[in-house]
Design a protein around this motif. Structure first.
Motif, short mmCIF file in Angstrom:
data_model
loop_
_atom_site.label_atom_id
_atom_site.label_comp_id
_atom_site.label_asym_id
_atom_site.label_seq_id
_atom_site.Cartn_x
_atom_site.Cartn_y
_atom_site.Cartn_z
N ALA A 30 -5.91 6.11 3.40
CA ALA A 30 -4.85 5.20 3.87
C ALA A 30 -5.20 4.63 5.23
CB ALA A 30 -3.52 5.95 3.92
N PHE A 31 -5.65 5.49 6.13
CA PHE A 31 -6.03 5.07 7.46
C PHE A 31 -7.19 4.08 7.40
CE2 PHE A 31 -6.42 6.63 12.04
CZ PHE A 31 -5.16 6.17 12.36
N GLY A 32 -8.11 4.33 6.48
CA GLY A 32 -9.25 3.42 6.33
C GLY A 32 -8.83 2.03 5.90
N TYR A 33 -7.94 1.95 4.93
CA TYR A 33 -7.47 0.64 4.48
C TYR A 33 -6.69 -0.08 5.58
CZ TYR A 33 -9.05 1.12 -0.31
OH TYR A 33 -9.84 1.23 -1.42
N LEU A 34 -5.90 0.68 6.34
CA LEU A 34 -5.15 0.07 7.43
C LEU A 34 -6.11 -0.46 8.49
CD1 LEU A 34 -2.41 -0.55 8.70
CD2 LEU A 34 -2.46 1.73 9.74
N GLY A 35 -7.09 0.34 8.87
CA GLY A 35 -8.06 -0.11 9.86
C GLY A 35 -8.88 -1.28 9.38
N GLY A 36 -9.36 -1.20 8.13
CA GLY A 36 -10.12 -2.31 7.57
C GLY A 36 -9.31 -3.58 7.49
N GLY A 37 -8.02 -3.45 7.15
CA GLY A 37 -7.14 -4.61 7.07
C GLY A 37 -6.89 -5.25 8.42
N LEU A 38 -6.65 -4.42 9.45
CA LEU A 38 -6.43 -4.96 10.79
C LEU A 38 -7.68 -5.62 11.33
CD1 LEU A 38 -4.28 -2.08 12.37
CD2 LEU A 38 -3.51 -4.37 11.68
N LEU A 70 -6.27 -9.31 2.05
CA LEU A 70 -5.44 -8.66 3.06
C LEU A 70 -4.29 -7.89 2.43
CD1 LEU A 70 -5.30 -11.45 5.79
CD2 LEU A 70 -6.39 -9.22 5.98
N ILE A 71 -3.68 -8.46 1.39
CA ILE A 71 -2.59 -7.77 0.70
C ILE A 71 -3.08 -6.45 0.12
CG2 ILE A 71 -1.07 -7.86 -1.33
CD1 ILE A 71 -0.76 -10.86 -0.83
N VAL A 72 -4.23 -6.50 -0.55
CA VAL A 72 -4.79 -5.27 -1.14
C VAL A 72 -5.03 -4.23 -0.06
CG1 VAL A 72 -6.80 -4.28 -2.30
CG2 VAL A 72 -5.79 -6.41 -3.15
N GLN A 73 -5.60 -4.63 1.08
CA GLN A 73 -5.89 -3.68 2.15
C GLN A 73 -4.64 -2.95 2.62
OE1 GLN A 73 -9.66 -3.57 2.05
NE2 GLN A 73 -8.92 -2.82 3.99
N PHE A 74 -3.58 -3.71 2.91
CA PHE A 74 -2.40 -3.10 3.50
C PHE A 74 -1.56 -2.34 2.46
CE2 PHE A 74 -3.23 -6.47 6.73
CZ PHE A 74 -3.48 -5.60 7.79
N ILE A 75 -1.50 -2.85 1.23
CA ILE A 75 -0.76 -2.12 0.19
C ILE A 75 -1.51 -0.84 -0.19
CG2 ILE A 75 0.09 -2.22 -2.18
CD1 ILE A 75 1.72 -3.84 -0.22
N ALA A 76 -2.84 -0.87 -0.11
CA ALA A 76 -3.62 0.34 -0.41
C ALA A 76 -3.29 1.46 0.56
CB ALA A 76 -5.12 0.03 -0.38
N PHE A 77 -2.92 1.12 1.79
CA PHE A 77 -2.47 2.13 2.74
C PHE A 77 -1.24 2.86 2.19
CE2 PHE A 77 0.69 3.03 6.07
CZ PHE A 77 0.01 3.98 6.81
N VAL A 78 -0.27 2.09 1.71
CA VAL A 78 0.95 2.68 1.14
C VAL A 78 0.62 3.49 -0.11
CG1 VAL A 78 3.23 2.17 0.16
CG2 VAL A 78 2.35 0.80 2.06
N GLY A 79 -0.26 2.93 -0.96
CA GLY A 79 -0.62 3.60 -2.20
C GLY A 79 -1.31 4.93 -1.97
N ALA A 94 -2.33 -8.32 -6.88
CA ALA A 94 -2.95 -7.68 -5.73
C ALA A 94 -2.15 -6.47 -5.26
CB ALA A 94 -3.10 -8.68 -4.58
N VAL A 95 -0.83 -6.58 -5.30
CA VAL A 95 0.02 -5.45 -4.93
C VAL A 95 -0.21 -4.28 -5.89
CG1 VAL A 95 2.42 -4.63 -4.81
CG2 VAL A 95 1.80 -6.85 -3.82
N GLY A 96 -0.30 -4.58 -7.18
CA GLY A 96 -0.55 -3.54 -8.18
C GLY A 96 -1.89 -2.85 -7.95
N ILE A 97 -2.92 -3.64 -7.67
CA ILE A 97 -4.25 -3.06 -7.41
C ILE A 97 -4.21 -2.20 -6.16
CG2 ILE A 97 -6.62 -3.62 -6.74
CD1 ILE A 97 -6.48 -6.03 -8.59
N GLY A 98 -3.57 -2.71 -5.11
CA GLY A 98 -3.51 -1.96 -3.87
C GLY A 98 -2.81 -0.61 -4.02
N LEU A 99 -1.76 -0.55 -4.83
CA LEU A 99 -1.02 0.69 -5.00
C LEU A 99 -1.86 1.80 -5.63
CD1 LEU A 99 2.49 -0.63 -6.15
CD2 LEU A 99 1.94 0.52 -3.99
N VAL A 100 -2.79 1.43 -6.49
CA VAL A 100 -3.59 2.46 -7.17
C VAL A 100 -5.00 2.59 -6.62
CG1 VAL A 100 -2.33 2.44 -9.34
CG2 VAL A 100 -4.14 0.76 -8.99
#
Length: 467
Positions: free
Chosen positions: A185-193, A315-324, A370-376
């Motif tokens: 999660a931290f990785g996706y957040l950092g990569g997204g920012l 960007l959507i995938v990156q940040f939603i992947a954090f939540v996922g 993209a939201v669906g992909i990010g969640l999983v």
């Protein structure tokens, strides 16, 4: 008067606090290194390196067809000529092959010397330096970009192997799913920012007095700086946990590493359940990697979406992947890693199936995908990492994670092949994307067949409370 006697409860509390500190520090390396696959590989280097190669071909008098696949715009390397537009694909293949050769011995040396902190720092700083040096890539010197990318890619893979091998040392059986999920999660957040910063830099280059090429080169420089600076946090917090398995020094370390690698490969046959889970992971991970790699092509060629939409989607995938990833960690705590992975694979089937029904030109439907992909996306990988860490013999973590990484790269050609073949046979990207469902279905079946608790016991580890 005060007492210097340390009570057992105080010692346990101190040990627990130290472990939590290491776990938090460990997660920062996901944050640090994610800038390389996200900003460098996915967004900027592929197009920029191709443009530099095209410039070199033009400078040598080669005719180039603008807007085409550059089939008549050839460059040469080691006596071989090929289109400039094909450089990136060939480079990814070569870089993968080099990693397949280097990573296993890296894992063996890490386990043999147990000098993991130094190896992590060495790989990370060398990779960061090579990434920043891509800022020198200009004019026609595309060969410099090839060398620097291969070096950075080797260092990225080597650092990830060593990084993963810390997980069993800093987290017990009941903690690993949560720690691994927080790391992803931290990785996706950092990569997204980082990507958001780089896109802002790129899009505002005129206001900053930069050319487009100069802005891209600043993105490379700051990506390497990001990687290096944030690596300091895990290096400050991680420590050694196991004594060296040998006393070799210098060149002898490499000879001992090769010997240990050979021994590990022979012994791996004694753990068929571990290999069974690894096989399942390689199948469904091939599907995951292929979906993420061809999503842009599907959006542009089949759905007719412009590149602004595609960049927004990243960007959507990156940040939603954090939540996922966080959600997967919590689900694993309740249902166990295996059941959560299986549930995630079912969701992958639904998401990929839904891609078939996205209408052309409908950007908000594509954003929903993209939201669906990010969640999983993040959660599936995070729990696979933590579950595999339970299935490897103690003291051999780096070696087995090198096999994990090598297997991932060595099998990553099958998904794109299926996608391309299905597209060619049917003439439809929609049917091609749906064909990838087979990887998730087969992976789901294979995971279901692995008796995880028995596999953990077979390697001598304690299973978590909920498997």
């Amino acid at each position: 008067m005060g007492s210097n006697v340390v009570e057992p409860g105080d010692e346990a509390a101190s040990s627990s606090a130290q472990r939590r500190r290491e776990q938090r520090g460990w997660c920062w390396y996901d944050w640090a290194n994610s800038v390389f696959p996200t900003s460098v590989i996915t967004v900027f280097l592929s197009l920029y390196l191709t443009e530099v190669a095209e410039s070199a071909a033009r400078a040598s008098g080669q005719p180039c067809a603008d807007g085409s696949a550059l089939v008549d715009c050839d460059i040469s390397l080691w006596g071989l000529s090929f289109p400039a537009g094909s450089l990136w694909g060939y480079l990814l293949s070569v870089a993968t092959v080099v990693q397949v050769l280097v990573l296993p011995i890296t894992g063996a040396i890490a386990d043999r010397t147990q000098n993991k902190r130094v190896m992590l720092g060495g790989f990370a700083f060398a990779g960061a330096a090579a990434t920043s040096a891509l800022a020198l890539l200009a004019g026609t010197n595309w060969q410099l970009g090839v060398v620097l990318f291969i070096l950075a890619n080797i260092c990225f893979g080597g650092s990830v192997v060593v990084y993963y091998s810390f997980l069993p040392e800093i987290a017990d059986a009941d903690e690993r799913d949560g720690v691994s999920s927080r790391g992803w999660a931290f990785g996706y957040l950092g990569g997204g920012l980082a990507l958001a910063f780089h896109l802002a830099l790129y899009l505002s280059h005129e206001a900053l007095g930069l050319t487009e090429a100069e802005a891209v080169r600043w993105c490379f420089f700051t990506a390497g700086l990001w990687w290096a600076v944030f690596t300091l946090i895990p290096l400050a917090r991680l420590r050694g946990h196991q004594p060296p398995q040998g006393s070799e020094r210098g060149v002898a370390v490499f000879r001992a590493g090769f010997s240990q690698l050979a021994q590990t490969l022979r012994e791996a046959k004694s753990y068929p359940l571990t290999l069974g889970f690894l096989a399942a992971y390689l199948v469904y991970n091939d599907g995951i990697v292929t979906v993420t790699n061809v999503a842009g092509q599907y959006g542009e060629r089949e759905l007719g979406l412009d590149r602004t939409v595609l960049i927004t989607t990243i960007l959507i995938v990156q940040f939603i992947a954090f939540v996922g990833a966080v959600a997967h960690g919590r689900a694993a705590r309740r249902f166990g890693a295996k059941r959560t992975i299986m549930g995630s694979l079912v969701l992958w089937v639904l998401v990929v199936g839904a891609a078939f029904f996205v209408e052309a030109g409908q950007e908000f439907q594509f954003y929903g995908l993209a939201v669906g992909i990010g969640l999983v996306l993040g959660g599936t990988n995070a729990l696979s990492r933590s579950l595999f860490s339970q299935l490897v013999p103690p003291g051999r973590e780096a070696e087995y994670f090198s096999v994990y990484e090598v297997g991932e790269r060595a099998t990553s050609w099958l998904g794109p092949l299926v996608f391309a073949a299905a597209g060619q046979a049917t003439g439809s990207y929609r049917l091609a994307i749906v064909s990838l469902v087979v990887f998730f279905v087969v992976g789901l079946i294979l995971v279901a067949l692995v008796p995880v608790r028995r596999a953990i016991a077979a390697v001598g580890n304690r299973p978590p409370t909920v498997v």
